[in-house]
Design a protein around this motif. Structure first.
Motif, PDB file in Angstrom:
ATOM      1  N   PHE A  57       0.761  -1.466   0.282  1.00  0.00           N
ATOM      2  CA  PHE A  57      -0.471  -0.222   0.124  1.00  0.00           C
ATOM      3  C   PHE A  57       1.279   1.246   0.152  1.00  0.00           C
ATOM      4  N   SER A  58       0.271   2.298  -0.437  1.00  0.00           N
ATOM      5  CA  SER A  58       0.939   3.638  -0.386  1.00  0.00           C
ATOM      6  C   SER A  58      -0.099   4.700   0.341  1.00  0.00           C
ATOM      7  N   HIS A  59      -0.070   5.418   1.103  1.00  0.00           N
ATOM      8  CA  HIS A  59      -1.338   6.526   1.739  1.00  0.00           C
ATOM      9  C   HIS A  59      -1.048   7.341   0.581  1.00  0.00           C
ATOM     10  N   VAL A  60       0.301   7.847  -0.021  1.00  0.00           N
ATOM     11  CA  VAL A  60       0.642   8.876  -0.982  1.00  0.00           C
ATOM     12  C   VAL A  60      -0.362   8.605  -2.895  1.00  0.00           C
ATOM     13  N   ASP A  61      -0.591   7.488  -2.535  1.00  0.00           N
ATOM     14  CA  ASP A  61      -1.267   7.880  -3.465  1.00  0.00           C
ATOM     15  C   ASP A  61      -2.102   8.049  -3.939  1.00  0.00           C
ATOM     16  N   PRO A  62      -2.108   8.453  -5.647  1.00  0.00           N
ATOM     17  CA  PRO A  62      -3.862   9.586  -5.692  1.00  0.00           C
ATOM     18  C   PRO A  62      -5.170   8.383  -6.041  1.00  0.00           C
ATOM     19  N   VAL A  63      -4.922   7.601  -5.889  1.00  0.00           N
ATOM     20  CA  VAL A  63      -6.234   6.179  -5.765  1.00  0.00           C
ATOM     21  C   VAL A  63      -7.522   6.574  -4.034  1.00  0.00           C
ATOM     22  N   TRP A  64      -5.873   6.081  -2.844  1.00  0.00           N
ATOM     23  CA  TRP A  64      -6.034   6.439  -1.671  1.00  0.00           C
ATOM     24  C   TRP A  64      -6.262   7.871  -1.444  1.00  0.00           C
ATOM     25  N   ALA A  65      -5.423   8.664  -1.702  1.00  0.00           N
ATOM     26  CA  ALA A  65      -5.856  10.687  -1.158  1.00  0.00           C
ATOM     27  C   ALA A  65      -7.483  10.234  -2.033  1.00  0.00           C
ATOM     28  N   ALA A  66      -8.079   9.957  -3.201  1.00  0.00           N
ATOM     29  CA  ALA A  66      -9.323  10.868  -3.502  1.00  0.00           C
ATOM     30  C   ALA A  66     -10.552   9.649  -3.181  1.00  0.00           C
ATOM     31  N   ASP A  67     -10.519   7.899  -3.034  1.00  0.00           N
ATOM     32  CA  ASP A  67     -11.473   7.638  -0.922  1.00  0.00           C
ATOM     33  C   ASP A  67     -10.671   6.780  -0.749  1.00  0.00           C
ATOM     34  N   PRO A  68      -9.755   6.936   0.294  1.00  0.00           N
ATOM     35  CA  PRO A  68      -9.265   5.694   0.638  1.00  0.00           C
ATOM     36  C   PRO A  68     -10.451   4.475   1.583  1.00  0.00           C
ATOM     37  N   TYR A  69     -11.680   5.070   1.540  1.00  0.00           N
ATOM     38  CA  TYR A  69     -12.535   4.254   2.495  1.00  0.00           C
ATOM     39  C   TYR A  69     -12.708   2.736   2.245  1.00  0.00           C
ATOM     40  N   PRO A  70     -13.262   2.443   0.836  1.00  0.00           N
ATOM     41  CA  PRO A  70     -12.835   1.506   0.095  1.00  0.00           C
ATOM     42  C   PRO A  70     -11.987   0.520   0.460  1.00  0.00           C
ATOM     43  N   ARG A  88      -9.601  -4.468   6.592  1.00  0.00           N
ATOM     44  CA  ARG A  88     -10.169  -4.981   7.486  1.00  0.00           C
ATOM     45  C   ARG A  88     -10.927  -6.139   7.851  1.00  0.00           C
ATOM     46  N   GLN A  89     -11.708  -6.310   6.351  1.00  0.00           N
ATOM     47  CA  GLN A  89     -12.097  -7.786   6.637  1.00  0.00           C
ATOM     48  C   GLN A  89     -10.934  -9.183   5.992  1.00  0.00           C
ATOM     49  N   ARG A  90     -10.464  -8.502   5.005  1.00  0.00           N
ATOM     50  CA  ARG A  90      -8.930  -9.354   4.789  1.00  0.00           C
ATOM     51  C   ARG A  90      -8.093  -9.793   5.345  1.00  0.00           C
ATOM     52  N   CYS A  91      -7.057  -8.751   5.527  1.00  0.00           N
ATOM     53  CA  CYS A  91      -6.332  -8.821   6.102  1.00  0.00           C
ATOM     54  C   CYS A  91      -6.134  -7.337   7.430  1.00  0.00           C
ATOM     55  N   PRO A  92      -6.335  -7.364   7.881  1.00  0.00           N
ATOM     56  CA  PRO A  92      -6.273  -5.990   8.910  1.00  0.00           C
ATOM     57  C   PRO A  92      -5.030  -4.976   9.335  1.00  0.00           C
TER      58      PRO A  92
END
Lengths: 425, 68
Positions: free
Chosen positions: A38-51, A57-61
Motif C-alpha cells: 500500500f501507499s498512503h500517498v497514492d492518488p487512488v488512496w487520496a481520492a477515496d481511501p474508505y473502500p 479490514r475484512q481480508r487482512c486487518p
C-alpha cells in the motif's frame, strides 16, 4: 534586547550539525496490492481511501508495505486503539511517515514536542500547552473567528462558484493560529508551502525536504527573535518564557513546538471544514436539515469528524516483536489510521454511513490516549463557527463540478479544491 | 444516579462537559471533572448517559445508586 541568547547564531549552527537519521530508498509508482504494497500517498488512496480500508479490514486487518522502509497499517479500531495506548512498545519519535527515520537519540523529546515525545518527558511538555487550549481559553477566539468567516463570505459577493477549500476553509485556521502565535496574518501563503513540505511531499528527496524544513525554521527563528525583542501576549512569547524542570526551554524545543502548532493547527482543521462542506454540498437532505435545525450542528460535526477524520498519525516500533500476528521489526513505521478505526463496523453501527444525528459516537478523530490532539477544542470551535456562518449565509449550495474536487494525499486528508455553486441551484 | 470520571483514562477530549455541562466541567488543563460530587439531579440522567456513551476513552462511569 532582552539578552535571551538561546536564539542567536548557535541555533543555526546546531541545525547544520544535526544527525540526519536512517534513509530508505524512495519507492514510487502504482500500488500492486493494497494488503502488501500500500501507499498512503497514492492518488487512488487520496481520492477515496474508505473502500480500500474497508476491504483490508475484512481480508487482512494489518496491511504492510515495504515502501518508506517498511510500514504497517492496522485497519481495525481495536488495533489502532491498542497501539495508541501502548507507548511502551511504540514510539512517537517521528509521526509523519517518510523515507527518513530520525535517530533514536531524538527520543524522548522528538523534533516537534509534545506530539513527537514519549513518556515521561511527553507529559511535562504537554502540560505547558494545555491551559492555552482548553475549551474556555479557545472560546476567546470565537468572536474574531466568526467575524473573519463573515468577511470571507462577504468577499464572494456576486459570484456563482467559489472554491470552498481554497477560498474559505484554509483561511480560517491559518488566521486563528497565526493570531494565537502572534505572526503576521499576511504570511498565510508561506505557511501553506511549509505545510506542503512537511506533510505532503514525503516522497521527495530527503535533502530537498530538509531544505524546506530549514526555511520554516528560519522563518520561525525570525518571528521568535522579534518576540524576544518585543514580547507580547501570545503563544510565542509564552513559549519563550516557559520553564521546564526549573529552566527555560531548549531553543529546539521552542522552535519545534511552534512548528507543531503552525503545521498541525492549519492543515487538519482546513481539511475538516472542507470535508464537511463537501458532504453537505453532495447531500441536500443533510444540508437542508442542518439549515432547519441549527441546534443539531454540534452532533453532526462529531459525525463529520468520525466519517471524514482528517488525521492519520504514525509511530515507530521500538523493538522486534510479534504483534497481533505480524512480525514487526524495530524502526518499522506504523500508520495509525484514525479514519480507518472510525469506520470499523465492530465499533460503530452503520459505520460506512454518515448519520448526522448519531447519538453514540466514540470516534477517535482526535486520537486516543496521552497524545489526544491538544488543539481539539480549538478545532471544534473553528469547525462549528465556520459551518454555522456558512450555513446561515449560504444555505443553498452544491458541487459545481464533482470531478474537479481534489484531496490532499498524505496523513492529513481533506479537499484542497472544492468548487461549489452557491446561491440559486 | 451518580457519575464519576476515571482520571487515569481521561485525556481531556471534553465530550462530557460539551454534552452535559450541568454535570461535568473542565479543569485548568481541560480534563473533565464532575460537578457537585457527581450526583445526577433528577431529570439529568439522559445527559449522564449521553456523556458516558460519547467518551472516546470510556472514562465515565454511570453508577445507578438509589436513584429512586
Amino acid at each position: 534586547m532582552s539578552g535571551d541568547e538561546r536564539f542567536g547564531m548557535e541555533v543555526e549552527e546546531s541545525r547544520e550539525n544535526r544527525v540526519f537519521g536512517t534513509v530508505s530508498e524512495i519507492v514510487t509508482g502504482p500500488v500492486s496490492d493494497w494488503a502488501t504494497d500500500f501507499s498512503h500517498v497514492d492518488p487512488v488512496w487520496a481520492a477515496d481511501p474508505y473502500p480500500i480500508q474497508d476491504e483490508l479490514r475484512q481480508r487482512c486487518p494489518i496491511a504492510h508495505t515495504s515502501r518508506f522502509g517498511g510500514v504497517w497499517l492496522p485497519t481495525r479500531y481495536e488495533d489502532v486503539a491498542a497501539i495508541a495506548y501502548d507507548t511502551e512498545r511504540f514510539s512517537s519519535r517521528a509521526i509523519i511517515v517518510s523515507n527518513v527515520r530520525p535517530p533514536r537519540e531524538l527520543a524522548p523529546v522528538g523534533a516537534v514536542p509534545p506530539i513527537s515525545s514519549d513518556p515521561p518527558f511527553h507529559h511535562d511538555a504537554r502540560k505547558l500547552l494545555l491551559p492555552a487550549f482548553t475549551k474556555s481559553a479557545v472560546a476567546r477566539q470565537e468572536a474574531a473567528t466568526r467575524e473573519f468567516c463573515h468577511a470571507l463570505i462577504d468577499s464572494f459577493e456576486g459570484r456563482d462558484v467559489v472554491d470552498a477549500a481554497f477560498e474559505y476553509a484554509q483561511h480560517i485556521p491559518m488566521r486563528v493560529i497565526s493570531h494565537m502565535l502572534g505572526f503576521p496574518p499576511e504570511d498565510g501563503p508561506q505557511f501553506r508551502e511549509f505545510i506542503e513540505n512537511a506533510l505532503e511531499s514525503v516522497n521527495r528527496p530527503p535533502e530537498e525536504r530538509a531544505e524546506g524544513f530549514a526555511q520554516l525554521s528560519d522563518y520561525l527563528l525570525a518571528q521568535i527573535r522579534d518576540h524576544v525583542d518585543h514580547p507580547r501576549d501570545d503563544l510565542t512569547s509564552y513559549l519563550i518564557d516557559a520553564e521546564l524542570y526549573g529552566r527555560k526551554l531548549e531553543p529546539a524545543h521552542v522552535i519545534g513546538t511552534i512548528t507543531l502548532l503552525l503545521i498541525a493547527g492549519i492543515d487538519t482543521t482546513w481539511s475538516a471544514i472542507g470535508a464537511s462542506l463537501w458532504h453537505l454540498a453532495k447531500t441536500p437532505r443533510d444540508r437542508e436539515r442542518l439549515v432547519a435545525e441549527p441546534e443539531l450542528l454540534p452532533t453532526a460535526i462529531e459525525e463529520f469528524l468520525r466519517a471524514y477524520a482528517p488525521v492519520t498519525m504514525a509511530r515507530l516500533v521500538k523493538e522486534d516483536m510479534s504483534w497481533n500476528g505480524v512480525d514487526m521489526k524495530a524502526d518499522d513505521w506504523i500508520l495509525l489510521s484514525f479514519p480507518a478505526a472510525n469506520r470499523d463496523p465492530a465499533q460503530f453501527d452503520r459505520a460506512g454511513e454518515v448519520v448526522i444525528d448519531r447519538e453514540v459516537n466514540r470516534h477517535a478523530a482526535f486520537g486516543l490516549g496521552i497524545h489526544r490532539c491538544v488543539g481539539s477544542h480549538l478545532a471544534r470551535m473553528e469547525l462549528r463557527v465556520a459551518l454555522e456562518v456558512w450555513l446561515s449565509r449560504i444555505p443553498v449550495f452544491s458541487l459545481a463540478d464533482p470531478a474537479a474536487v481534489t484531496w490532499a494525499a498524505s496523513q492529513v486528508r481533506g479537499p484542497r479544491s472544492l468548487p461549489l455553486r452557491i446561491g440559486a441551484v | 444516579m451518580k457519575v464519576q470520571i476515571d482520571s487515569e483514562r481521561c485525556h481531556g477530549h471534553g465530550r462530557c462537559y460539551d454534552l452535559a455541562p450541568g454535570l461535568f466541567g473542565e479543569d485548568d488543563e481541560g480534563y473533565g471533572r464532575v460537578l457537585g460530587g457527581g450526583a445526577v439531579p433528577d431529570g439529568q440522567e439522559p445527559g449522564a448517559r449521553l456523556a458516558a456513551s460519547n467518551c472516546p476513552e470510556r472514562a465515565i462511569e454511570v453508577v445507578n445508586g438509589a436513584a429512586r
